[in-house]
Design a protein around this motif. Structure first.
Motif, PDB file in Angstrom:
ATOM      1  N   LYS A  40     122.391  52.744 135.408  1.00 42.19           N
ATOM      2  CA  LYS A  40     122.289  51.332 135.033  1.00 42.19           C
ATOM      3  C   LYS A  40     120.837  50.865 135.091  1.00 42.19           C
ATOM      4  CE  LYS A  40     126.881  50.069 136.799  1.00 42.19           C
ATOM      5  NZ  LYS A  40     127.621  49.265 137.807  1.00 42.19           N
ATOM      6  N   PRO A  43     118.600  52.867 131.676  1.00 40.30           N
ATOM      7  CA  PRO A  43     119.475  53.069 130.512  1.00 40.30           C
ATOM      8  C   PRO A  43     118.891  53.991 129.445  1.00 40.30           C
ATOM      9  CG  PRO A  43     118.540  50.851 130.532  1.00 40.30           C
ATOM     10  CD  PRO A  43     118.230  51.457 131.854  1.00 40.30           C
ATOM     11  N   THR A  47     120.746  57.332 127.858  1.00 37.51           N
ATOM     12  CA  THR A  47     120.923  57.680 126.443  1.00 37.51           C
ATOM     13  C   THR A  47     120.491  59.111 126.178  1.00 37.51           C
ATOM     14  OG1 THR A  47     120.642  55.395 125.709  1.00 37.51           O
ATOM     15  CG2 THR A  47     120.198  57.113 124.090  1.00 37.51           C
ATOM     16  N   HIS A  52     126.383  56.933 126.830  1.00 34.43           N
ATOM     17  CA  HIS A  52     126.091  55.907 125.827  1.00 34.43           C
ATOM     18  C   HIS A  52     126.625  54.523 126.184  1.00 34.43           C
ATOM     19  CE1 HIS A  52     124.218  58.837 123.280  1.00 34.43           C
ATOM     20  NE2 HIS A  52     125.273  59.616 123.368  1.00 34.43           N
ATOM     21  N   GLU A  53     126.964  54.328 127.470  1.00 34.63           N
ATOM     22  CA  GLU A  53     127.427  53.007 127.888  1.00 34.63           C
ATOM     23  C   GLU A  53     126.306  51.974 127.873  1.00 34.63           C
ATOM     24  OE1 GLU A  53     129.132  55.766 131.168  1.00 34.63           O
ATOM     25  OE2 GLU A  53     127.718  55.971 129.477  1.00 34.63           O
ATOM     26  N   TYR A  54     125.061  52.446 127.925  1.00 37.33           N
ATOM     27  CA  TYR A  54     123.923  51.532 128.058  1.00 37.33           C
ATOM     28  C   TYR A  54     122.987  51.603 126.852  1.00 37.33           C
ATOM     29  CZ  TYR A  54     125.720  52.277 132.762  1.00 37.33           C
ATOM     30  OH  TYR A  54     126.552  52.413 133.850  1.00 37.33           O
ATOM     31  N   ASP A  55     123.503  52.034 125.703  1.00 35.70           N
ATOM     32  CA  ASP A  55     122.656  52.187 124.520  1.00 35.70           C
ATOM     33  C   ASP A  55     122.096  50.872 124.005  1.00 35.70           C
ATOM     34  OD1 ASP A  55     122.992  54.892 124.527  1.00 35.70           O
ATOM     35  OD2 ASP A  55     124.426  54.970 122.880  1.00 35.70           O
ATOM     36  N   ASP A  56     122.655  49.753 124.470  1.00 33.32           N
ATOM     37  CA  ASP A  56     122.169  48.448 124.019  1.00 33.32           C
ATOM     38  C   ASP A  56     121.120  47.866 124.958  1.00 33.32           C
ATOM     39  OD1 ASP A  56     123.955  48.129 126.112  1.00 33.32           O
ATOM     40  OD2 ASP A  56     124.711  46.203 125.391  1.00 33.32           O
ATOM     41  N   GLN A  57     120.705  48.656 125.971  1.00 33.20           N
ATOM     42  CA  GLN A  57     119.807  48.128 126.993  1.00 33.20           C
ATOM     43  C   GLN A  57     118.506  48.934 127.074  1.00 33.20           C
ATOM     44  OE1 GLN A  57     121.943  47.760 130.768  1.00 33.20           O
ATOM     45  NE2 GLN A  57     123.864  47.582 129.610  1.00 33.20           N
ATOM     46  N   ASN A 150     124.199  48.117 118.999  1.00 32.80           N
ATOM     47  CA  ASN A 150     123.564  48.497 120.266  1.00 32.80           C
ATOM     48  C   ASN A 150     122.062  48.645 120.084  1.00 32.80           C
ATOM     49  OD1 ASN A 150     125.970  48.541 121.693  1.00 32.80           O
ATOM     50  ND2 ASN A 150     126.274  50.745 121.443  1.00 32.80           N
ATOM     51  N   ARG A 154     118.821  46.751 121.763  1.00 37.20           N
ATOM     52  CA  ARG A 154     117.741  47.490 122.431  1.00 37.20           C
ATOM     53  C   ARG A 154     116.386  47.111 121.831  1.00 37.20           C
ATOM     54  NH1 ARG A 154     118.820  53.625 124.165  1.00 37.20           N
ATOM     55  NH2 ARG A 154     119.343  52.628 126.147  1.00 37.20           N
TER      56      ARG A 154
END
Length: 587
Positions: A40, A43, A47, A52-57, A150, A154
């Motif tokens: 977390k 991120p 990736t 890929h849970e945090y691909d937008d961060q 996502n 980012r």
């Protein structure tokens, strides 16, 4: 009474065993919690690892709030680790505890150094990683509408990161913690290229390759949303970086070649030496070891020069190796890539002679992307995803095929180091080792990682390579390059050596071009201490192997030694020494 005492001892033993089992379970949970929380916080790393849970961060990892948050995170886990009794743990768990403590204490040590004042370099930095991801050919997926959205989020996070980088560089400039001018001049064209609003910009590639299964409405929406984000957020962020570097920061940059010439630089360098070597060696000790290794390798080069029948001096031999057309046979990038494929084919049949355990992960040979190519001074390896879906990649820069030499760096030794059985074997086996805590399957201590790869280069003749004196010379060139780094890295960052002095020293001891010597020097300037890890790690592995050979005699097996080296994953050299000593005793 004896019966009562005996019962008490049995009961106590059972209590300790149960306590040990409970402690082990709690420890495994701590390791897993640490890993999940660290993803977390990082991120981008998630990736690249295939989570890929945090691909937008994108963490604003150079901001004061983030640095404070990570410090609290590190302190929390150090406190938790201190509650465990190491004597109750398995040998493998003790290694993992030692490794995690090293990571946490190392991170905390960096907090007071203000490394965030130097957020950019031309070799690897967040803007370059974003360039890779946004090209659509790296770890960021572009398969679904959500994937595209996502990436748009980012992009917004990167805009904030870039603004923070400029603020931090301004703070650094105020106190005299700045990059060398020559490095700033390397970064500016990279930022300009990535910020150019041109259809050839790699950031537009995902718009040209929308998945066929998207509906026409989805294609229209995604194209409009991503196109807007690129034009209004992403490209301006790079342009702002380029403009600030060119119009303001460059004039404030230092003329010094290393950290010794800036405020706080000496402390930074001591930290980086410890960070990258995972030893307690001083810069002075490393510098002397480098001088000794350069002298030893030059003597071996003299012997090979004599074997080839060359009658001039060693430096005249270097000039011959640099200039003779036979060593630069390539006309196209594809020919360079094929040469590496041929090395792989040569090595494959000999791998069972040195290993009994092999990675399952796929492996590819690719050319470096155009926007990164000019800044690379040789082939490199990028790890695959931890789930095995994304292969490990051996990247080869070919800015001009006609100038690619077969011996500097050596084709065979370079492939062995960067690909198989160097980085690809070590990293893939670590990722695939489910007996390790998850956090240990994806970490890297440079001295172990690079030390292993350089060590395995030394066994090239057992892998079917180095069969002619020129490839053998090429392997020595590669080793010499790593020995030189002990001298030049320390020299640059302690004030013993200037950029120009480093370039001259490299060219005096290697058959390399001035351009390559310059690129190498500027890499050492950009990533202080990293270049020390190769030789430091190799020499320690060689020392440990010699120790095992002496203690075990005829019982020593190089296959078992290699399997043992890779069985417990990456670790600091101080931890590795105890592990191999224990392994040797069990044999």
């Amino acid at each position: 009474m004896q019966y009562i005492i005996r019962c008490m001892l049995i009961t106590s033993s059972l209590f300790i065993t149960r306590n040990g089992i409970a402690q082990q379970k709690d420890l495994q949970q701590l390791f897993e919690n640490y890993y999940r929380e660290s993803l977390k916080l990082q991120p981008l790393d998630a990736t690249f690892l295939g989570y890929h849970e945090y691909d937008d961060q994108l963490a604003n990892d150079i901001s004061a709030p983030y640095i404070a948050e990570v410090s609290r995170f590190d302190e929390k886990y150090l406190r938790s680790l201190s509650s465990f009794d190491k004597e109750q743990l398995t040998p493998a768990d003790r290694i993992s505890v030692d490794v995690l403590k090293k990571i946490l204490t190392r991170d905390l040590e960096s907090r007071k150094l203000h490394l965030e004042y130097l957020p950019l370099n031309h070799f690897n930095s967040i803007p370059l990683f974003i360039g890779q991801l946004g090209s659509g050919s790296s770890a960021q997926p572009f398969k679904t509408v959500q994937d595209y959205r996502n990436w748009i989020k980012r992009i917004a996070a990167f805009k904030i990161w870039a603004a923070t980088a400029i603020l931090n560089m301004k703070k650094g400039a105020e106190v005299g913690t700045v990059l060398p001018k020559v490095l700033v001049m390397r970064i500016i064209p990279q930022m300009e290229a990535l910020g150019k609003d041109d259809s050839l910009n790699a950031f537009y590639t995902p718009l040209k390759t929308l998945p066929a299964e998207f509906t026409s409405v989805q294609k229209q929406e995604v194209s409009a949303e991503l196109g807007k984000a690129i034009r209004e957020q992403l490209l301006p962020a790079y342009k702002h970086l380029a403009d600030y570097l060119k119009n303001e920061y460059l004039a404030q940059a230092t003329d010094s070649s290393g950290l010794s010439g800036i405020t706080g630089g000496a402390a930074m360098y001591r930290y980086y030496v410890k960070y990258y070597t995972t030893t307690n060696s001083s810069p002075e000790e490393i510098y002397q070891k480098g001088l000794d290794e350069v002298s030893r390798i030059r003597a071996k080069m003299e012997l090979i020069k004599t074997r080839t029948g060359f009658s001039g001096t060693l430096n005249e031999f270097f000039a011959f190796l640099k200039s003779d057309p036979q060593f630069m046979p390539f006309k196209t990038p594809e020919q360079v890539l094929q040469a590496y494929r041929d090395v792989y084919a040569k090595i494959k049949p000999h791998l069972p002679e040195l290993f009994s355990v092999f990675p399952k992960a796929d492996f590819e040979i690719r050319r470096v992307e155009s926007f990164r190519e000019a800044g690379q001074n040789g082939p490199s390896y990028t790890l695959g995803s931890i789930d095995g879906k994304k292969p490990g990649v051996f990247y080869v820069p070919v800015p001009d095929a006609t100038k690619i030499s077969t011996i500097s760096p050596a084709l065979e030794a370079t492939f062995i180091h960067e690909a198989i059985p160097g980085h690809h074997f070590q990293i893939s086996l670590q990722q695939e080792n489910t007996t390790l805590p998850t956090f240990r399957r994806s970490i890297s201590f440079n001295a172990f990682t690079e030390g292993w790869a350089l060590y395995i280069e030394s066994l090239g003749s057992r892998l079917g390579c180095y069969t002619d004196p020129y490839q053998e010379m090429g392997a020595l060139n590669n080793e010499m390059m790593r020995a030189i780094r002990l001298v030049t890295d320390v020299g640059l960052h302690t004030g013993k050596m200037t950029r120009e002095g480093s370039i001259a020293y490299i060219m005096a001891n290697l058959p390399t071009s001035e351009a390559d010597a310059t690129s190498a020097t500027e890499r050492y300037m950009a990533i202080p201490g990293q270049a020390l890890s190769y030789k430091t790690g190799e020499l320690e592995i060689l020392r440990l192997r010699a120790m095992c050979e002496k203690r075990l005699g005829k019982k020593f097996s190089i296959i078992k030694f290699h399997d043992a080296l890779l069985a417990q994953g990456d670790m600091p050299l101080t931890v590795l020494e105890k592990y191999i000593n224990d392994w040797c005793a069990r044999q």
